[in-house]
Enzyme design. Structure first.
Site, PDB file in Angstrom:
ATOM      1  N   ARG A 274       0.844  -1.214   0.000  1.00 10.77           N
ATOM      2  CA  ARG A 274       0.000   0.000   0.000  1.00 10.77           C
ATOM      3  C   ARG A 274       0.876   1.260   0.000  1.00 10.77           C
ATOM      4  NH1 ARG A 274      -3.863  -3.445  -1.708  1.00 10.77           N
ATOM      5  NH2 ARG A 274      -5.002  -4.476  -0.062  1.00 10.77           N
TER       6      ARG A 274
ATOM      7  N   ASN B  76      -0.550  -3.169  -8.107  1.00 12.94           N
ATOM      8  CA  ASN B  76      -1.940  -2.655  -8.136  1.00 12.94           C
ATOM      9  C   ASN B  76      -2.142  -1.568  -7.082  1.00 12.94           C
ATOM     10  OD1 ASN B  76      -1.789  -4.487  -5.977  1.00 12.94           O
ATOM     11  ND2 ASN B  76      -3.952  -5.004  -6.098  1.00 12.94           N
TER      12      ASN B  76
ATOM     13  N   GLU C 181       1.495  -9.010  -9.763  1.00 17.74           N
ATOM     14  CA  GLU C 181       0.563  -9.932 -10.300  1.00 17.74           C
ATOM     15  C   GLU C 181      -0.249  -9.310 -11.432  1.00 17.74           C
ATOM     16  OE1 GLU C 181      -2.282  -9.513  -6.403  1.00 17.74           O
ATOM     17  OE2 GLU C 181      -2.829 -11.100  -7.771  1.00 17.74           O
TER      18      GLU C 181
ATOM     19  N   HIS D 276      -2.323 -13.717 -11.644  1.00 20.76           N
ATOM     20  CA  HIS D 276      -3.503 -14.031 -10.828  1.00 20.76           C
ATOM     21  C   HIS D 276      -4.544 -14.595 -11.788  1.00 20.76           C
ATOM     22  CE1 HIS D 276      -6.660 -12.448  -7.715  1.00 20.76           C
ATOM     23  NE2 HIS D 276      -7.238 -13.337  -8.513  1.00 20.76           N
TER      24      HIS D 276
ATOM     25  N   ASP E  84       0.577 -12.994   0.080  1.00 19.63           N
ATOM     26  CA  ASP E  84      -0.437 -12.119  -0.532  1.00 19.63           C
ATOM     27  C   ASP E  84      -0.940 -11.122   0.516  1.00 19.63           C
ATOM     28  OD1 ASP E  84      -2.196 -10.904  -2.265  1.00 19.63           O
ATOM     29  OD2 ASP E  84      -3.629 -12.554  -2.321  1.00 19.63           O
TER      30      ASP E  84
ATOM     31  N   HIS F  75      -6.310  -4.167   4.757  1.00 16.46           N
ATOM     32  CA  HIS F  75      -7.406  -3.186   4.705  1.00 16.46           C
ATOM     33  C   HIS F  75      -7.727  -2.842   6.165  1.00 16.46           C
ATOM     34  CE1 HIS F  75      -8.165  -4.108   0.447  1.00 16.46           C
ATOM     35  NE2 HIS F  75      -8.139  -5.385   0.760  1.00 16.46           N
TER      36      HIS F  75
END
Ligand code: DOR
Length: 418
Positions: free
Chosen positions: A61, A91, A142, A176, A284, A288
């Site tokens: 993050r 991502n 990924e 993925h 992984d 959050h």
């Protein structure tokens, strides 16, 4: 000779059973045998000393998502779990698809990280793959062959073209692979139904069909034995698919919502039956906040934090005799280093001098004792063995719950042009 000795770890039981002292210097193992003087001496008697892990699948993050995690909190969590190299996924917001965004990510990490790190480049239509490779991407992905949090599915044509380019570079593609059915899941059972085991295995097969001869592909977080069996490249699984099944949770529990989904107890056991074929265990780590997870199931983000609990859960399995120590070292340290083409940690002269030393005792996982910004874990209460000491770059980096001085070092990919 003549290398400055930074540290000696005394009484290390080597894989063959011999007990030796490890002499470390310049970030490497200098010698395994009898030792001399050193700045620092660690006694491994009564502890199990293993090469520290390379977690090749983490979402650290940071940036605009630093309320979920930042490089400091994420790498602190890694170190306390026995992980000294993390590989960050692209991502992010914005995604890592241009050299400029990539370089900014490296700068942020260099300022904050306290363990070593690699950063992967993103693959989406229009991504500058050559620019990312030259900017130092360690691998690519990924790559979302199926959609997930902060990532739309990449069309097959884009994937095929990207595979061709990456093969030319000799770069690794990490994928993925999923093919979800339409709809928003209302609970954990429904999530498993909408992202079925069958279409996961089919998606893996479809990705293999797109791979050119000589292309290098690594399949991320495979959740079923059928997906593992369908893989044409290296295979990664996560602790959450190995240790959790949805029957163990209240159906609406969002903490166990993740992509691919947590499966049934039967599938979970089947996955363990493929332990010998599994190349890599990676976390992984996808943090959050509790607030973000504290919404109705269909609106909750997918993702589970796990960089700190990965090795501790596996070491508890070693101590209970279910798996071998050797298999854990291979899947968490030797194999990811080999697949990523980075120096391996280990006991031989010249190896990277990163180790984690575990007491042979387990505790129940307590979310309040972890260092991620996520104040929750779906592994709460499960048996785990946490390291007492972590050595990184030939020096003691963490001991007895304290971080000693350590700085993150960037590991660029082979295409890096400074
Ligand atoms: O559940 C997931 N969350 N799966 C992924 O592949 C991405 C991750 C995230 O970034 O939150």
């Amino acid at each position: 000779m003549g290398d400055h000795v930074s540290c000696v770890i005394r009484n290390v039981t080597l894989p063959g059973g011999r007990v030796a002292d490890l002499t470390l210097g310049g970030g490497r193992v200098l010698h395994a045998g009898a030792s001399g003087r050193a700045d620092e001496v660690i006694d491994a008697a009564g502890l199990v000393c293993i090469p520290a892990a390379v977690d090749m699948h983490t979402h650290l993050r940071g940036g605009s998502q630093r309320h979920k995690e930042d490089w400091r909190s994420g790498t602190t969590s890694a170190l306390f779990g026995g992980v000294t190299v993390v590989v960050d996924q692209p991502n992010t917001v914005p995604p890592l698809t241009t050299p400029g965004v990539f370089a900014a990510r490296v700068r942020e990490a260099e300022e904050e990280a306290i363990c070593a790190f690699g950063i992967n480049g993103g693959v989406v239509p229009g991504a500058d793959l050559a620019g990312l490779w030259r900017a130092g991407a360690l691998a690519f992905g990924e790559i979302f062959a199926g959609p997930s949090s902060y990532g739309a599915a990449v069309p097959p044509d884009t994937l095929r073209d990207a595979f061709m380019v990456l093969q030319h570079f000799g770069a690794l593609a990490t994928v993925h692979a999923e093919d979800p059915l339409p709809g928003a899941p209302v609970d954990l059972h429904d999530h498993d139904r909408l992202r079925p085991a069958l279409t996961e295995a089919q998606a893996v097969g479809a990705v293999c069909d797109l791979l050119p001869r000589g292309g290098r592909v690594h399949f991320c977080h495979m959740s079923t034995a059928a997906a593992v069996d369908a893989a044409c490249g290296t295979v990664e699984v996560t602790p959450h698919h190995l240790f959790l099944s949805w029957e163990r949770f209240d159906r609406g529990d969002t903490t166990a919502r993740v992509n691919p989904p947590i499966r049934t107890e039967r599938e979970r056991k089947e996955l363990w039956s493929r332990w010998g074929r599994i190349d890599v265990v990676a976390s992984d780590h996808a943090p959050h906040t509790s607030e973000e997870k504290g919404v109705p199931f269909s609106d909750a983000p997918s993702g589970i934090p796990g960089v700190e609990t990965m090795l501790p859960l596996l070491m508890a399995e070693v101590f209970s005799g279910r798996i071998t120590l050797r298999s854990v070292i291979e899947k968490t340290s030797y194999n990811p280093a080999r697949i990523l083409r980075i120096p391996k940690a280990g006991f031989e002269p010249g190896d990277r001098a990163d180790f984690a030393l575990y007491p042979e005792e387990t505790v129940a996982i307590d979310p309040d004792a972890l260092h991620t910004k996520s104040r929750w874990t779906p592994f709460e209460g499960m048996a785990a063995a946490f390291p007492e000491i972590v050595v990184m770059g030939g020096r003691c980096a963490a001991e007895g719950g304290e971080i000693l001085s350590c700085r993150g070092r960037w590991i660029p990919g082979k295409g890096y042009i400074p």
